[in-house]
Structure formats: C-alpha cells, structure tokens
Design a protein around this motif. Structure first.
Motif, PDB file in Angstrom:
ATOM      1  N   ASN A  54       1.225  -1.584  -0.207  1.00  0.00           N
ATOM      2  CA  ASN A  54       0.029  -0.107   0.304  1.00  0.00           C
ATOM      3  C   ASN A  54       0.689   1.304   0.009  1.00  0.00           C
ATOM      4  O   ASN A  54       0.249   1.807   0.429  1.00  0.00           O
ATOM      5  CB  ASN A  54      -0.945  -0.043   0.830  1.00  0.00           C
ATOM      6  N   LEU A  55       2.062   1.103  -0.504  1.00  0.00           N
ATOM      7  CA  LEU A  55       3.162   3.009  -0.288  1.00  0.00           C
ATOM      8  C   LEU A  55       3.182   2.967  -1.976  1.00  0.00           C
ATOM      9  O   LEU A  55       3.613   2.310  -3.106  1.00  0.00           O
ATOM     10  CB  LEU A  55       4.385   1.548  -0.179  1.00  0.00           C
ATOM     11  N   PHE A  56       1.836   4.209  -1.753  1.00  0.00           N
ATOM     12  CA  PHE A  56       2.091   4.487  -3.124  1.00  0.00           C
ATOM     13  C   PHE A  56       2.096   5.788  -2.696  1.00  0.00           C
ATOM     14  O   PHE A  56       1.280   6.472  -1.949  1.00  0.00           O
ATOM     15  CB  PHE A  56       1.107   4.145  -3.540  1.00  0.00           C
ATOM     16  N   ILE A  57       2.139   7.312  -3.926  1.00  0.00           N
ATOM     17  CA  ILE A  57       2.216   8.684  -4.363  1.00  0.00           C
ATOM     18  C   ILE A  57       0.931   9.031  -6.050  1.00  0.00           C
ATOM     19  O   ILE A  57       0.862   8.267  -6.322  1.00  0.00           O
ATOM     20  CB  ILE A  57       3.539   9.320  -4.687  1.00  0.00           C
ATOM     21  N   ASN A  58      -0.363   9.475  -4.654  1.00  0.00           N
ATOM     22  CA  ASN A  58      -1.015   9.907  -5.469  1.00  0.00           C
ATOM     23  C   ASN A  58      -0.795  10.868  -6.278  1.00  0.00           C
ATOM     24  O   ASN A  58      -0.425  12.043  -5.860  1.00  0.00           O
ATOM     25  CB  ASN A  58      -2.524  10.181  -4.763  1.00  0.00           C
ATOM     26  N   LEU A  59      -0.797  10.880  -7.842  1.00  0.00           N
ATOM     27  CA  LEU A  59      -0.867  11.615  -8.534  1.00  0.00           C
ATOM     28  C   LEU A  59      -2.484  12.582  -8.385  1.00  0.00           C
ATOM     29  O   LEU A  59      -1.887  13.748 -10.051  1.00  0.00           O
ATOM     30  CB  LEU A  59       0.011  11.267  -9.809  1.00  0.00           C
ATOM     31  N   SER A  60      -2.627  12.189  -8.761  1.00  0.00           N
ATOM     32  CA  SER A  60      -4.160  12.622  -8.633  1.00  0.00           C
ATOM     33  C   SER A  60      -5.481  13.481  -7.269  1.00  0.00           C
ATOM     34  O   SER A  60      -4.656  13.582  -6.843  1.00  0.00           O
ATOM     35  CB  SER A  60      -5.754  11.264  -9.283  1.00  0.00           C
ATOM     36  N   THR A  77      -0.723   6.163 -10.056  1.00  0.00           N
ATOM     37  CA  THR A  77      -0.205   6.390  -9.289  1.00  0.00           C
ATOM     38  C   THR A  77       1.172   5.955  -9.060  1.00  0.00           C
ATOM     39  O   THR A  77       1.218   5.538 -10.093  1.00  0.00           O
ATOM     40  CB  THR A  77      -0.658   5.887  -7.920  1.00  0.00           C
ATOM     41  N   ILE A  78       2.431   6.295  -8.401  1.00  0.00           N
ATOM     42  CA  ILE A  78       3.563   6.070  -8.497  1.00  0.00           C
ATOM     43  C   ILE A  78       3.411   4.674  -7.333  1.00  0.00           C
ATOM     44  O   ILE A  78       3.464   4.770  -5.977  1.00  0.00           O
ATOM     45  CB  ILE A  78       4.554   6.607  -8.094  1.00  0.00           C
ATOM     46  N   ASN A  79       3.622   3.215  -8.043  1.00  0.00           N
ATOM     47  CA  ASN A  79       3.549   1.945  -6.964  1.00  0.00           C
ATOM     48  C   ASN A  79       4.655   2.215  -6.098  1.00  0.00           C
ATOM     49  O   ASN A  79       5.572   0.823  -6.512  1.00  0.00           O
ATOM     50  CB  ASN A  79       2.675   1.245  -7.352  1.00  0.00           C
ATOM     51  N   TYR A  80       5.468   2.533  -5.206  1.00  0.00           N
ATOM     52  CA  TYR A  80       7.406   2.412  -4.803  1.00  0.00           C
ATOM     53  C   TYR A  80       7.452   1.087  -4.501  1.00  0.00           C
ATOM     54  O   TYR A  80       8.015   0.265  -4.086  1.00  0.00           O
ATOM     55  CB  TYR A  80       8.125   3.628  -4.852  1.00  0.00           C
ATOM     56  N   GLY A  81       6.141   0.961  -3.572  1.00  0.00           N
ATOM     57  CA  GLY A  81       6.387  -0.446  -2.440  1.00  0.00           C
ATOM     58  C   GLY A  81       6.105  -1.842  -3.035  1.00  0.00           C
ATOM     59  O   GLY A  81       6.788  -1.966  -2.648  1.00  0.00           O
ATOM     60  N   LEU A  82       5.313  -1.616  -3.986  1.00  0.00           N
ATOM     61  CA  LEU A  82       5.396  -2.901  -5.406  1.00  0.00           C
ATOM     62  C   LEU A  82       6.902  -2.707  -5.997  1.00  0.00           C
ATOM     63  O   LEU A  82       7.541  -3.905  -6.217  1.00  0.00           O
ATOM     64  CB  LEU A  82       4.057  -2.537  -5.986  1.00  0.00           C
ATOM     65  N   PHE A  83       6.827  -1.817  -6.202  1.00  0.00           N
ATOM     66  CA  PHE A  83       8.734  -1.825  -6.997  1.00  0.00           C
ATOM     67  C   PHE A  83       9.535  -2.265  -6.030  1.00  0.00           C
ATOM     68  O   PHE A  83      10.640  -2.824  -6.125  1.00  0.00           O
ATOM     69  CB  PHE A  83       9.123  -0.587  -7.363  1.00  0.00           C
ATOM     70  N   LEU A  84       8.845  -1.813  -4.554  1.00  0.00           N
ATOM     71  CA  LEU A  84      10.773  -2.505  -3.466  1.00  0.00           C
ATOM     72  C   LEU A  84      10.718  -3.940  -3.597  1.00  0.00           C
ATOM     73  O   LEU A  84      11.673  -4.466  -3.761  1.00  0.00           O
ATOM     74  CB  LEU A  84      10.331  -1.693  -2.510  1.00  0.00           C
ATOM     75  N   THR A  85       9.263  -4.295  -3.794  1.00  0.00           N
ATOM     76  CA  THR A  85       8.599  -5.981  -3.657  1.00  0.00           C
ATOM     77  C   THR A  85       9.549  -6.634  -4.583  1.00  0.00           C
ATOM     78  O   THR A  85      10.492  -7.574  -4.341  1.00  0.00           O
ATOM     79  CB  THR A  85       7.191  -5.927  -2.878  1.00  0.00           C
ATOM     80  N   THR A  86       9.293  -6.351  -6.442  1.00  0.00           N
ATOM     81  CA  THR A  86       9.705  -6.430  -7.131  1.00  0.00           C
ATOM     82  C   THR A  86      11.264  -6.818  -7.202  1.00  0.00           C
ATOM     83  O   THR A  86      12.114  -7.718  -7.702  1.00  0.00           O
ATOM     84  CB  THR A  86       8.925  -5.792  -8.196  1.00  0.00           C
ATOM     85  N   LEU A  87      11.884  -5.040  -6.851  1.00  0.00           N
ATOM     86  CA  LEU A  87      13.264  -5.125  -6.502  1.00  0.00           C
ATOM     87  C   LEU A  87      14.282  -6.376  -5.398  1.00  0.00           C
ATOM     88  O   LEU A  87      15.414  -6.783  -6.261  1.00  0.00           O
ATOM     89  CB  LEU A  87      13.204  -3.904  -5.982  1.00  0.00           C
ATOM     90  N   ILE A  88      13.420  -6.624  -4.640  1.00  0.00           N
ATOM     91  CA  ILE A  88      13.684  -7.627  -3.383  1.00  0.00           C
ATOM     92  C   ILE A  88      14.032  -9.349  -4.242  1.00  0.00           C
ATOM     93  O   ILE A  88      15.089 -10.004  -3.885  1.00  0.00           O
ATOM     94  CB  ILE A  88      13.203  -7.730  -2.259  1.00  0.00           C
ATOM     95  N   ASP A  89      12.708  -9.348  -4.974  1.00  0.00           N
ATOM     96  CA  ASP A  89      12.476 -10.693  -5.549  1.00  0.00           C
ATOM     97  C   ASP A  89      13.260 -10.446  -6.791  1.00  0.00           C
ATOM     98  O   ASP A  89      14.295 -12.341  -6.994  1.00  0.00           O
ATOM     99  CB  ASP A  89      11.209 -10.488  -6.741  1.00  0.00           C
ATOM    100  N   PHE A  90      13.909  -9.790  -7.285  1.00  0.00           N
ATOM    101  CA  PHE A  90      15.383 -10.010  -8.984  1.00  0.00           C
ATOM    102  C   PHE A  90      16.644 -10.118  -7.743  1.00  0.00           C
ATOM    103  O   PHE A  90      16.905 -10.936  -7.708  1.00  0.00           O
ATOM    104  CB  PHE A  90      15.195  -8.713  -9.657  1.00  0.00           C
ATOM    105  N   LEU A  91      16.557  -9.588  -6.492  1.00  0.00           N
ATOM    106  CA  LEU A  91      18.322  -9.418  -6.249  1.00  0.00           C
ATOM    107  C   LEU A  91      17.829 -11.044  -5.913  1.00  0.00           C
ATOM    108  O   LEU A  91      19.443 -11.264  -5.367  1.00  0.00           O
ATOM    109  CB  LEU A  91      18.542  -8.739  -4.766  1.00  0.00           C
ATOM    110  N   ILE A  92      16.681 -11.344  -4.779  1.00  0.00           N
ATOM    111  CA  ILE A  92      16.885 -12.998  -4.694  1.00  0.00           C
ATOM    112  C   ILE A  92      17.435 -14.046  -5.479  1.00  0.00           C
ATOM    113  O   ILE A  92      18.529 -14.740  -5.319  1.00  0.00           O
ATOM    114  CB  ILE A  92      15.798 -13.220  -3.861  1.00  0.00           C
ATOM    115  N   ILE A  93      16.460 -13.633  -6.445  1.00  0.00           N
ATOM    116  CA  ILE A  93      16.823 -15.135  -8.302  1.00  0.00           C
ATOM    117  C   ILE A  93      18.142 -14.725  -8.871  1.00  0.00           C
ATOM    118  O   ILE A  93      18.374 -15.521  -8.256  1.00  0.00           O
ATOM    119  CB  ILE A  93      15.890 -14.446  -8.818  1.00  0.00           C
ATOM    120  N   ALA A  94      18.603 -13.412  -8.556  1.00  0.00           N
ATOM    121  CA  ALA A  94      20.219 -13.037  -9.623  1.00  0.00           C
ATOM    122  C   ALA A  94      21.236 -13.178  -8.651  1.00  0.00           C
ATOM    123  O   ALA A  94      21.985 -14.156  -9.228  1.00  0.00           O
ATOM    124  CB  ALA A  94      19.908 -10.759  -9.323  1.00  0.00           C
TER     125      ALA A  94
END
Length: 144
Positions: A54-60, A77-94
């Motif tokens: 639920n971490l996001f920046i509302n642009l509207s 919205t800018i969904n930076y919370g989902l981005f952080l989660t995806t980034l952690i996914d990537f780092l673990i897989i890499a």
C-alpha cells in the motif's frame, strides 16, 4: 564474492542468460511468495507496521487510504511499495543464479586444470625446463 557477483551481472554470456531464464521461471513464484508472505511483513513491522503493498504516491486529486481504492477510482499512482518488493524478488533470484553459475565455473576450472598434461619436466641437475622425452639436458648436457 561481491566482485564476482558484479562481474556476473555485467557480462553478457549466453549461458548465464539461459540459466537465469530457466531458474527465474522455475523459482519466480516461490521467491515472490517468500518475499511477499515471509520477508516483507517482518520488515514492515520493524518499520512501524508499514504494508509495502500500500505504499504509493497519488498523482491525482483526491485522498485514498489504500492502493486498491486508488486503482478502483482510476487514480494515477506511483506504486513504489510494489516496486521495492519486485526489486527484492529480483535480487534474491539474481543471487541464486550467481551461486549456481559460480559453482559451474568452479567445476569448469577444475576440469580444465585436470585436462592439461605436462609436456616438460625439470632437469634434476640445473632445474631448467626440458621436454618429457629428453634423455639429455640441452642446458647442462647431463644424462637423465
């Protein structure tokens, strides 16, 4: 190990890419579940009960309590919370792929060094390099 990991990420080897695709596809769902269901809740708790989904920046215009409410209303919205989660996914897989490739490279190095047979020997008298089949040293002329 960090230097090797950096070199692994930077090079464009086809074998590394193929291994990355296969392992990423095979373990992607497991890693995503691990990050979303096991890793992020304690991190969110340590950071003051933050829900990363639920971490996001509302642009509207308008105020929304959750990302789902903002998306339902069609807010940008800018969904930076989902981005952080995806980034952690990537780092673990890499990192997992890096460990596999690192092990494969170790086995290759051992095979290469074992396959190379010596073609020379040292003269027991002058310690110079001579051919294995030599019966006399070309440097000190000693008989072998």
């Amino acid at each position: 190990m960090i230097k090797e990991f950096r070199e692994f990420i930077a090079r464009g080897n086809v074998l590394d890419l193929a291994i990355g695709i296969v392992i990423g596809a095979a373990f992607g769902k497991i890693v995503t579940s691990f990050v979303n269901d096991i890793l992020m809740p304690p991190i969110g708790l340590l950071l003051g009960k933050v829900d990363f989904s639920n971490l996001f920046i509302n642009l509207s215009a308008g105020e929304y309590q959750t990302l789902a409410a903002a998306q339902e209303a069609g807010a940008v919205t800018i969904n930076y919370g989902l981005f952080l989660t995806t980034l952690i996914d990537f780092l673990i897989i890499a990192f997992a792929i890096f460990l596999v490739v690192r092990q494969v490279n170790r086995f290759k190095r051992k095979e290469e060094t074992a396959a190379i047979e010596p073609t020379t020997k040292k003269c027991p008298y002058c310690l110079s390099e001579i051919a294995l089949e030599a019966t006399r040293c070309s440097h000190c002329t000693s008989e072998l």
